[in-house]
Design a protein around this motif. Structure first.
Motif, PDB file in Angstrom:
ATOM      1  N   LEU A  71       1.818  -8.812 -11.272  1.00  0.00           N
ATOM      2  CA  LEU A  71       3.345  -8.603 -11.110  1.00  0.00           C
ATOM      3  C   LEU A  71       3.491  -7.821 -10.034  1.00  0.00           C
ATOM      4  CD1 LEU A  71       6.723  -9.184 -10.415  1.00  0.00           C
ATOM      5  CD2 LEU A  71       6.945  -7.146 -11.866  1.00  0.00           C
ATOM      6  N   VAL A  72       3.131  -6.521  -9.296  1.00  0.00           N
ATOM      7  CA  VAL A  72       3.258  -5.776  -8.847  1.00  0.00           C
ATOM      8  C   VAL A  72       2.042  -6.482  -7.618  1.00  0.00           C
ATOM      9  CG1 VAL A  72       1.801  -3.642  -8.290  1.00  0.00           C
ATOM     10  CG2 VAL A  72       2.853  -4.049  -9.503  1.00  0.00           C
ATOM     11  N   ILE A  73       0.860  -7.185  -7.794  1.00  0.00           N
ATOM     12  CA  ILE A  73       0.000  -7.876  -6.691  1.00  0.00           C
ATOM     13  C   ILE A  73       0.568  -8.695  -6.141  1.00  0.00           C
ATOM     14  CG2 ILE A  73      -2.396  -9.180  -6.643  1.00  0.00           C
ATOM     15  CD1 ILE A  73      -3.321  -7.449  -9.080  1.00  0.00           C
ATOM     16  N   SER A  74       1.528  -9.439  -7.044  1.00  0.00           N
ATOM     17  CA  SER A  74       2.524 -10.393  -6.191  1.00  0.00           C
ATOM     18  C   SER A  74       3.425  -9.878  -5.273  1.00  0.00           C
ATOM     19  CB  SER A  74       3.464 -11.517  -7.457  1.00  0.00           C
ATOM     20  OG  SER A  74       4.105 -12.592  -6.629  1.00  0.00           O
ATOM     21  N   ILE A  75       4.468  -9.235  -5.688  1.00  0.00           N
ATOM     22  CA  ILE A  75       5.199  -8.346  -4.259  1.00  0.00           C
ATOM     23  C   ILE A  75       4.568  -7.992  -3.302  1.00  0.00           C
ATOM     24  CG2 ILE A  75       6.988  -6.485  -4.608  1.00  0.00           C
ATOM     25  CD1 ILE A  75       7.545  -6.603  -8.168  1.00  0.00           C
ATOM     26  N   SER A  76       3.722  -7.057  -3.551  1.00  0.00           N
ATOM     27  CA  SER A  76       2.987  -6.431  -2.393  1.00  0.00           C
ATOM     28  C   SER A  76       2.701  -7.464  -1.610  1.00  0.00           C
ATOM     29  CB  SER A  76       1.809  -5.130  -3.144  1.00  0.00           C
ATOM     30  OG  SER A  76       0.624  -6.326  -3.756  1.00  0.00           O
ATOM     31  N   ARG A  77       1.951  -8.496  -1.456  1.00  0.00           N
ATOM     32  CA  ARG A  77       1.648  -9.829  -0.862  1.00  0.00           C
ATOM     33  C   ARG A  77       2.892  -9.455   0.463  1.00  0.00           C
ATOM     34  NH1 ARG A  77      -1.025 -12.747  -5.875  1.00  0.00           N
ATOM     35  NH2 ARG A  77      -3.336 -12.467  -4.997  1.00  0.00           N
ATOM     36  N   GLN A  78       4.028  -9.840  -0.143  1.00  0.00           N
ATOM     37  CA  GLN A  78       5.351  -9.768   0.513  1.00  0.00           C
ATOM     38  C   GLN A  78       5.578  -9.441   1.612  1.00  0.00           C
ATOM     39  OE1 GLN A  78       8.631 -10.260  -2.112  1.00  0.00           O
ATOM     40  NE2 GLN A  78       8.002 -11.439  -3.860  1.00  0.00           N
ATOM     41  N   TYR A  79       4.777  -8.047   1.576  1.00  0.00           N
ATOM     42  CA  TYR A  79       5.057  -6.737   2.729  1.00  0.00           C
ATOM     43  C   TYR A  79       3.291  -6.351   3.603  1.00  0.00           C
ATOM     44  CZ  TYR A  79       9.377  -5.411  -0.291  1.00  0.00           C
ATOM     45  OH  TYR A  79      10.073  -5.898  -0.787  1.00  0.00           O
ATOM     46  N   LEU A  80       2.685  -8.149   3.946  1.00  0.00           N
ATOM     47  CA  LEU A  80       1.399  -7.824   4.397  1.00  0.00           C
ATOM     48  C   LEU A  80       1.583  -7.710   5.652  1.00  0.00           C
ATOM     49  CD1 LEU A  80      -0.635  -9.666   1.424  1.00  0.00           C
ATOM     50  CD2 LEU A  80      -0.915  -7.338   2.549  1.00  0.00           C
ATOM     51  N   GLY A  81       2.912  -8.210   6.043  1.00  0.00           N
ATOM     52  CA  GLY A  81       3.338  -8.131   7.554  1.00  0.00           C
ATOM     53  C   GLY A  81       3.441  -6.730   8.066  1.00  0.00           C
ATOM     54  N   TYR A  82       3.381  -5.690   7.842  1.00  0.00           N
ATOM     55  CA  TYR A  82       3.888  -4.964   8.209  1.00  0.00           C
ATOM     56  C   TYR A  82       2.066  -3.991   9.217  1.00  0.00           C
ATOM     57  CZ  TYR A  82       8.406  -5.425   6.644  1.00  0.00           C
ATOM     58  OH  TYR A  82       9.872  -5.567   6.419  1.00  0.00           O
ATOM     59  N   GLY A  83       1.442  -4.621   8.501  1.00  0.00           N
ATOM     60  CA  GLY A  83       0.176  -4.024   9.154  1.00  0.00           C
ATOM     61  C   GLY A  83      -0.168  -3.361   8.229  1.00  0.00           C
ATOM     62  N   LEU A  84      -0.139  -2.237   6.999  1.00  0.00           N
ATOM     63  CA  LEU A  84      -0.398  -1.704   6.304  1.00  0.00           C
ATOM     64  C   LEU A  84      -1.467  -2.383   4.997  1.00  0.00           C
ATOM     65  CD1 LEU A  84       2.626   0.253   5.234  1.00  0.00           C
ATOM     66  CD2 LEU A  84       1.206   1.051   7.037  1.00  0.00           C
ATOM     67  N   ALA A 122      11.217  -0.483  -4.724  1.00  0.00           N
ATOM     68  CA  ALA A 122      11.765   0.038  -3.603  1.00  0.00           C
ATOM     69  C   ALA A 122      10.477   0.797  -3.357  1.00  0.00           C
ATOM     70  CB  ALA A 122      12.231   1.378  -5.292  1.00  0.00           C
ATOM     71  N   GLU A 123       9.499   1.511  -3.940  1.00  0.00           N
ATOM     72  CA  GLU A 123       8.632   2.606  -3.519  1.00  0.00           C
ATOM     73  C   GLU A 123       7.571   1.788  -2.563  1.00  0.00           C
ATOM     74  OE1 GLU A 123       7.792   6.322  -5.526  1.00  0.00           O
ATOM     75  OE2 GLU A 123       8.631   4.455  -6.186  1.00  0.00           O
ATOM     76  N   ILE A 124       7.439   0.703  -2.553  1.00  0.00           N
ATOM     77  CA  ILE A 124       6.704  -0.272  -1.833  1.00  0.00           C
ATOM     78  C   ILE A 124       7.434   0.464  -0.049  1.00  0.00           C
ATOM     79  CG2 ILE A 124       5.858  -1.613  -0.542  1.00  0.00           C
ATOM     80  CD1 ILE A 124       5.448  -2.392  -3.345  1.00  0.00           C
ATOM     81  N   HIS A 125       8.977  -0.187  -0.508  1.00  0.00           N
ATOM     82  CA  HIS A 125       9.602  -0.083   0.957  1.00  0.00           C
ATOM     83  C   HIS A 125       9.968   1.052   1.358  1.00  0.00           C
ATOM     84  CE1 HIS A 125      12.656  -3.415  -0.258  1.00  0.00           C
ATOM     85  NE2 HIS A 125      11.390  -3.590   0.148  1.00  0.00           N
ATOM     86  N   GLU A 126       9.682   2.218   0.454  1.00  0.00           N
ATOM     87  CA  GLU A 126       9.343   3.913   0.778  1.00  0.00           C
ATOM     88  C   GLU A 126       8.485   4.162   1.477  1.00  0.00           C
ATOM     89  OE1 GLU A 126      11.028   7.801   0.960  1.00  0.00           O
ATOM     90  OE2 GLU A 126      12.353   5.850   0.603  1.00  0.00           O
ATOM     91  N   TYR A 127       7.080   3.247   1.222  1.00  0.00           N
ATOM     92  CA  TYR A 127       5.829   3.556   1.480  1.00  0.00           C
ATOM     93  C   TYR A 127       5.761   3.283   3.129  1.00  0.00           C
ATOM     94  CZ  TYR A 127       0.637   2.661   2.317  1.00  0.00           C
ATOM     95  OH  TYR A 127       0.230   2.790   2.938  1.00  0.00           O
ATOM     96  N   ILE A 128       6.454   2.144   3.207  1.00  0.00           N
ATOM     97  CA  ILE A 128       6.392   0.984   4.757  1.00  0.00           C
ATOM     98  C   ILE A 128       6.708   2.003   5.331  1.00  0.00           C
ATOM     99  CG2 ILE A 128       7.030  -0.899   6.086  1.00  0.00           C
ATOM    100  CD1 ILE A 128       6.531  -2.507   3.481  1.00  0.00           C
ATOM    101  N   LEU A 129       8.245   3.039   4.955  1.00  0.00           N
ATOM    102  CA  LEU A 129       9.528   3.295   6.298  1.00  0.00           C
ATOM    103  C   LEU A 129       8.199   4.728   6.207  1.00  0.00           C
ATOM    104  CD1 LEU A 129      12.933   2.751   4.587  1.00  0.00           C
ATOM    105  CD2 LEU A 129      12.051   2.132   6.714  1.00  0.00           C
TER     106      LEU A 129
END
Length: 309
Positions: A71-84, A122-129
């Motif tokens: 589930l984490v892997i699937s959700i994390s793929r949605q945020y690959l466009g941020y260059g991280l 929420a944790e991924i959002h915090e890391y991206i910001l």
């Protein structure tokens, strides 16, 4: 960066599907291993959650976490466009998953997968910001919501922007975003400016030919040589020398010695000056009387310093 303490995996031990071989730094192997982990049935999930809640069963917690790594892997793929890095996004998501498992209540009638999605995002959002820009683009909760919603909506305008060679939103697009997100037009424009701007090094590194490159730091004013700051610094120096000397001279001999012994002298061992009780023994009075004399002397000195300034 490790994908998570004890959770980063590259292969499964054949005898136990919940046993994960320690990470060798291969992200693809980790993803493949995580996707092969068995899913828990509703009954198994409830049983593990109750063992964790009632008996603090670490093994049960591990099964809950491991069964939701995909589930984490699937959700994390949605945020690959941020260059991280994808691995870093997965790690942060795993942290959110573990927080969700710790707080999960099996009696609420909700599956862990639904409950954990909020914590993972929420944790991924915090890391991206924190890492998308050196300077934070969003600090308040409202700004964070606007940041992610605006970036998502901009993808819908991307085709038109490429056709017209635009890199920013048009006035009509800004109005549309503000209306849909129910925020002020100015807020959309400010967030668009923050997102469009990149990081600029204040002090760039020397060029290949050895010459020092000039950056914005070269054009910053030196506050130490600003006229007002120089005048204030000069006044402080005068107060610390001539001013204190004048204030002490205005005191009687006993009051002056008490102030000097208490605040202006240091013992041989590096500690402070004499205590109230030490001075009380010298003058044959109580420590409270020494304190009263000190307070009166300080008051008089402040008045003298105010007049001197």
């Amino acid at each position: 960066m490790a994908l998570s303490s004890g959770l980063a995996a590259t292969a499964l031990a054949p005898t136990n599907p919940w046993t994960v071989v320690p990470s060798l730094g291969n992200l693809d192997a980790y993803i493949s291993a995580a996707n092969r982990l068995p899913l828990l049935t509703h009954e198994e999930e409830q049983d593990c959650a109750r063992k964790l809640r009632d008996h603090n069963d670490v093994e049960a917690a591990g099964r809950l976490v491991m069964s939701h790594l995909r589930l984490v892997i699937s959700i994390s793929r949605q945020y690959l466009g941020y260059g991280l890095p994808h691995g870093d996004l997965i790690q942060e998501g795993n942290i959110g998953l573990m927080k969700a498992v710790k707080r999960f209540d099996p009696d609420q009638g909700v599956r862990l997968v639904s409950y954990a999605m909020h914590w993972i995002k929420a944790e991924i959002h915090e890391y991206i910001l924190k890492n998308w820009r050196m300077v934070k683009v969003a600090t308040t909760k409202a700004q964070r919501k606007l940041f992610f919603n605006l970036r998502s909506m901009k993808q819908g305008f991307k085709t038109e922007a490429e056709t017209t060679h635009r890199n920013t939103l048009s006035d009509s697009e800004i109005d549309l975003v503000a209306a849909q997100l129910k925020v002020k037009r100015e807020e959309v424009m400010e967030m668009e400016t923050r997102m469009s701007g990149g990081d600029v090094l204040l002090d760039p590194a020397p060029s290949d030919d050895g010459e020092q490159a000039f950056g914005p730091i070269a054009y910053l004013a030196d506050a130490a040589h600003e006229p007002t700051a120089m005048i204030e610094s000069h006044q402080r120096d005068l107060l610390a020398t001539d001013g204190i000397a004048s204030a002490l001279a205005a005191l009687d001999e006993r009051s002056r010695r008490i102030v000097e012994e208490r605040w202006l002298k240091v013992r041989d061992d590096g500690s402070g000056g004499m205590t109230l009780h030490d001075l009380a023994a010298v003058y044959g009075v109580s420590a409270e009387r020494i304190r009263q004399i000190e307070v009166a002397a300080m008051k008089k000195m402040r008045k003298t310093l105010a007049e001197y300034a």
